[in-house]
Design an enzyme around this catalytic site. Structure first.
Site, mmCIF file in Angstrom:
data_model
loop_
_atom_site.group_PDB
_atom_site.id
_atom_site.type_symbol
_atom_site.label_atom_id
_atom_site.label_comp_id
_atom_site.label_asym_id
_atom_site.label_seq_id
_atom_site.Cartn_x
_atom_site.Cartn_y
_atom_site.Cartn_z
ATOM 1 N N VAL A 70 28.396 13.366 -4.628
ATOM 2 C CA VAL A 70 29.797 12.999 -4.354
ATOM 3 C C VAL A 70 30.606 12.756 -5.624
ATOM 4 O O VAL A 70 31.835 12.769 -5.578
ATOM 5 C CB VAL A 70 29.930 11.737 -3.448
ATOM 6 C CG1 VAL A 70 29.508 12.033 -2.026
ATOM 7 C CG2 VAL A 70 29.206 10.546 -4.029
ATOM 8 N N ASN A 103 29.826 6.195 2.237
ATOM 9 C CA ASN A 103 28.704 5.237 2.171
ATOM 10 C C ASN A 103 27.831 5.408 0.927
ATOM 11 O O ASN A 103 27.122 4.481 0.535
ATOM 12 C CB ASN A 103 27.858 5.398 3.448
ATOM 13 C CG ASN A 103 26.530 4.690 3.348
ATOM 14 O OD1 ASN A 103 26.452 3.475 3.513
ATOM 15 N ND2 ASN A 103 25.468 5.429 3.046
ATOM 16 N N SER A 120 31.262 -3.819 -0.311
ATOM 17 C CA SER A 120 30.193 -4.830 -0.340
ATOM 18 C C SER A 120 30.809 -6.224 -0.419
ATOM 19 O O SER A 120 31.880 -6.404 -1.013
ATOM 20 C CB SER A 120 29.304 -4.636 -1.568
ATOM 21 O OG SER A 120 28.415 -5.739 -1.683
ATOM 22 N N TYR A 140 29.012 -2.772 -10.450
ATOM 23 C CA TYR A 140 28.935 -2.572 -8.993
ATOM 24 C C TYR A 140 30.075 -3.309 -8.276
ATOM 25 O O TYR A 140 30.755 -2.742 -7.418
ATOM 26 C CB TYR A 140 27.570 -3.071 -8.510
ATOM 27 C CG TYR A 140 27.296 -2.894 -7.033
ATOM 28 C CD1 TYR A 140 26.961 -1.646 -6.521
ATOM 29 C CD2 TYR A 140 27.350 -3.979 -6.157
ATOM 30 C CE1 TYR A 140 26.691 -1.486 -5.158
ATOM 31 C CE2 TYR A 140 27.074 -3.822 -4.805
ATOM 32 C CZ TYR A 140 26.747 -2.571 -4.315
ATOM 33 O OH TYR A 140 26.482 -2.413 -2.977
ATOM 34 N N ALA A 194 32.934 -4.257 -9.513
ATOM 35 C CA ALA A 194 34.221 -3.623 -9.824
ATOM 36 C C ALA A 194 34.417 -2.377 -8.971
ATOM 37 O O ALA A 194 35.511 -2.130 -8.447
ATOM 38 C CB ALA A 194 34.289 -3.275 -11.311
ATOM 39 N N LYS A 199 33.124 -1.769 -6.028
ATOM 40 C CA LYS A 199 33.300 -2.121 -4.611
ATOM 41 C C LYS A 199 34.649 -2.820 -4.373
ATOM 42 O O LYS A 199 35.260 -2.645 -3.321
ATOM 43 C CB LYS A 199 32.138 -3.008 -4.151
ATOM 44 C CG LYS A 199 30.793 -2.285 -4.143
ATOM 45 C CD LYS A 199 30.800 -1.095 -3.210
ATOM 46 C CE LYS A 199 29.459 -0.421 -3.052
ATOM 47 N NZ LYS A 199 29.500 0.728 -2.138
ATOM 48 N N ILE A 249 21.641 -6.513 3.214
ATOM 49 C CA ILE A 249 21.100 -5.703 4.314
ATOM 50 C C ILE A 249 19.710 -5.223 3.910
ATOM 51 O O ILE A 249 19.483 -4.845 2.758
ATOM 52 C CB ILE A 249 22.018 -4.472 4.577
ATOM 53 C CG1 ILE A 249 23.491 -4.909 4.787
ATOM 54 C CG2 ILE A 249 21.510 -3.657 5.763
ATOM 55 C CD1 ILE A 249 23.739 -5.827 5.962
HETATM 56 P P1 NAP Z 1 20.208 3.313 -0.399
HETATM 57 O O1 NAP Z 1 19.138 3.039 0.592
HETATM 58 O O2 NAP Z 1 19.890 3.274 -1.853
HETATM 59 O O3 NAP Z 1 20.863 4.742 -0.055
HETATM 60 C C1 NAP Z 1 21.901 5.265 -0.835
HETATM 61 C C2 NAP Z 1 22.306 6.619 -0.293
HETATM 62 O O4 NAP Z 1 23.334 7.165 -1.150
HETATM 63 C C3 NAP Z 1 21.159 7.624 -0.299
HETATM 64 O O5 NAP Z 1 21.283 8.480 0.812
HETATM 65 C C4 NAP Z 1 21.390 8.399 -1.582
HETATM 66 O O6 NAP Z 1 20.788 9.675 -1.506
HETATM 67 C C5 NAP Z 1 22.923 8.471 -1.574
HETATM 68 N N1 NAP Z 1 23.496 8.749 -2.885
HETATM 69 C C6 NAP Z 1 23.296 8.091 -4.051
HETATM 70 N N2 NAP Z 1 23.974 8.672 -5.036
HETATM 71 C C7 NAP Z 1 24.621 9.737 -4.480
HETATM 72 C C8 NAP Z 1 25.479 10.744 -4.995
HETATM 73 N N3 NAP Z 1 25.810 10.800 -6.304
HETATM 74 N N4 NAP Z 1 25.968 11.689 -4.153
HETATM 75 C C9 NAP Z 1 25.630 11.671 -2.844
HETATM 76 N N5 NAP Z 1 24.831 10.744 -2.299
HETATM 77 C C10 NAP Z 1 24.330 9.795 -3.125
HETATM 78 O O7 NAP Z 1 21.447 2.323 -0.219
HETATM 79 P P2 NAP Z 1 21.882 1.435 1.054
HETATM 80 O O8 NAP Z 1 21.331 0.082 0.863
HETATM 81 O O9 NAP Z 1 21.639 2.163 2.316
HETATM 82 O O10 NAP Z 1 23.450 1.306 0.768
HETATM 83 C C11 NAP Z 1 24.405 2.160 1.370
HETATM 84 C C12 NAP Z 1 25.798 1.686 0.982
HETATM 85 O O11 NAP Z 1 25.968 0.325 1.400
HETATM 86 C C13 NAP Z 1 26.023 1.698 -0.531
HETATM 87 O O12 NAP Z 1 27.354 2.094 -0.805
HETATM 88 C C14 NAP Z 1 25.816 0.259 -0.918
HETATM 89 O O13 NAP Z 1 26.511 -0.067 -2.086
HETATM 90 C C15 NAP Z 1 26.355 -0.456 0.299
HETATM 91 N N6 NAP Z 1 25.842 -1.819 0.457
HETATM 92 C C16 NAP Z 1 24.501 -2.039 0.629
HETATM 93 C C17 NAP Z 1 24.057 -3.354 0.768
HETATM 94 C C18 NAP Z 1 22.601 -3.668 0.976
HETATM 95 O O14 NAP Z 1 22.273 -4.851 1.030
HETATM 96 N N7 NAP Z 1 21.726 -2.704 1.113
HETATM 97 C C19 NAP Z 1 24.965 -4.405 0.733
HETATM 98 C C20 NAP Z 1 26.302 -4.141 0.549
HETATM 99 C C21 NAP Z 1 26.736 -2.839 0.428
HETATM 100 P P3 NAP Z 1 20.325 10.529 -2.813
HETATM 101 O O15 NAP Z 1 19.704 9.549 -3.757
HETATM 102 O O16 NAP Z 1 19.422 11.568 -2.273
HETATM 103 O O17 NAP Z 1 21.603 11.126 -3.363
#
Ligand code: NAP
Length: 245
Positions: free
Chosen positions: A62, A88, A140, A153, A155, A157, A186
């Site tokens: 992306v 996402n 976030s 991160y 900044a 978000k 999460i």
């Molecule tokens: P995750 O398990 O690390 O998954 C991240 C996803 O983003 C993966 O599918 C990854 O696939 C994809 N991704 C990473 N870099 C990318 C790129 N350059 N282009 C396209 N896809 C990309 O993370 P998650 O915990 O599910 O988090 C999802 C979202 O929620 C994120 O934006 C995160 O900041 C937000 N969030 C998470 C939490 C939490 O506690 N987990 C809390 C607040 C917010 P590839 O690596 O194959 O590209």
């Protein structure tokens, strides 16, 4: 509820994005899934299809505007339109500000914020023309609160929240709504690395006393995607167990 709608979910190969894709599909939407890892995406496509849904994998990064444009053209070629975009995809590259490397700042900004901009720009062009649409940005809680060791991160978000409000104002006259969800902690790969001690300290700060699940976030995405959420725009929906009010 989302029958015949077409949704794009970025970062759909695992974690929250995967569950969002499954939830939108369960509501009847056709889903186009993006992430860098083609193999992992294919598995999620198979999961959606096994549950009776329609899905397309469009591997890409992306943070490259060409890949974002390709994601939209492939989706339109397969499903004819785009009704819902869920920005996402996200990464962390944590470090204290005094020691943070240029490349760690840039990588987080490029993927989390610029990636959401590239995809939103493509969505805005299509949705403005069709005079309806939903853009949902996964920000976030730390973009609202701040967090030591995560200046880059947080900044990125917080930037998403400003972008959400600006796009909401720009696109409202075309009946396109733009909202953000701010997840708390999460259970995913992103939080799995935390030690048990840190986990229990963090859980103690959450009024509901537990980490959230990807389903908690997906439920909010399904709601904001629905017809019933048509009068909600420019808002930030906290799904964080009450840790920030
Ligand atoms: P995750 O398990 O690390 O998954 C991240 C996803 O983003 C993966 O599918 C990854 O696939 C994809 N991704 C990473 N870099 C990318 C790129 N350059 N282009 C396209 N896809 C990309 O993370 P998650 O915990 O599910 O988090 C999802 C979202 O929620 C994120 O934006 C995160 O900041 C937000 N969030 C998470 C939490 C939490 O506690 N987990 C809390 C607040 C917010 P590839 O690596 O194959 O590209």
């Amino acid at each position: 509820m989302l029958n015949d709608k077409v949704a794009i979910v970025t970062g759909a190969s695992r974690g929250i994005g995967r569950v969002i894709a499954l939830a939108l599909s369960a509501q009847g939407a056709h889903v186009a899934l993006s992430a860098r890892s083609a193999e992992a995406l294919d598995k999620v496509v198979e999961e959606v299809k096994a549950a009776g849904g329609q899905a397309l994998a469009v591997p890409g990064d992306v943070s490259h505007s060409d890949d974002a444009a390709n994601l939209f053209s492939e989706t339109v070629a397969a499903f004819g339109k785009v009704d819902i975009l869920v920005n996402n995809a996200g990464i962390t590259r944590d470090g204290l500000i005094m020691r943070m490397k240029d490349e760690d700042w840039d990588a987080v900004m490029d993927i989390n914020l610029k990636g959401a901009f590239f995809c939103s720009r493509e969505a805005a062009k299509l949705m403005a023309k069709q005079r309806c649409g939903r853009i949902i940005n996964i920000s976030s809680v730390v973009g609202e609160m701040g967090n030591p060791g995560q200046a880059n991160y947080c900044a990125s978000k917080a930037g998403m929240l400003g972008m959400t409000k600006s796009m909401a104002r720009e696109l409202a006259k075309r009946s396109v709504t733009v909202n953000a969800i701010t997840p708390g902690f999460i259970e995913t790969d992103m939080t799995e690395e935390l030690s048990d001690k840190v986990r229990s300290e963090l859980a103690a700060q959450i009024p509901l006393g537990r980490f959230g699940s990807s389903e908690d976030i997906a439920n909010a995405v399904v709601f904001l995607s629905s017809e019933g959420a048509g009068y909600i725009t420019g808002q930030t929906l906290g799904v964080n167990g009450g840790m920030y009010m």
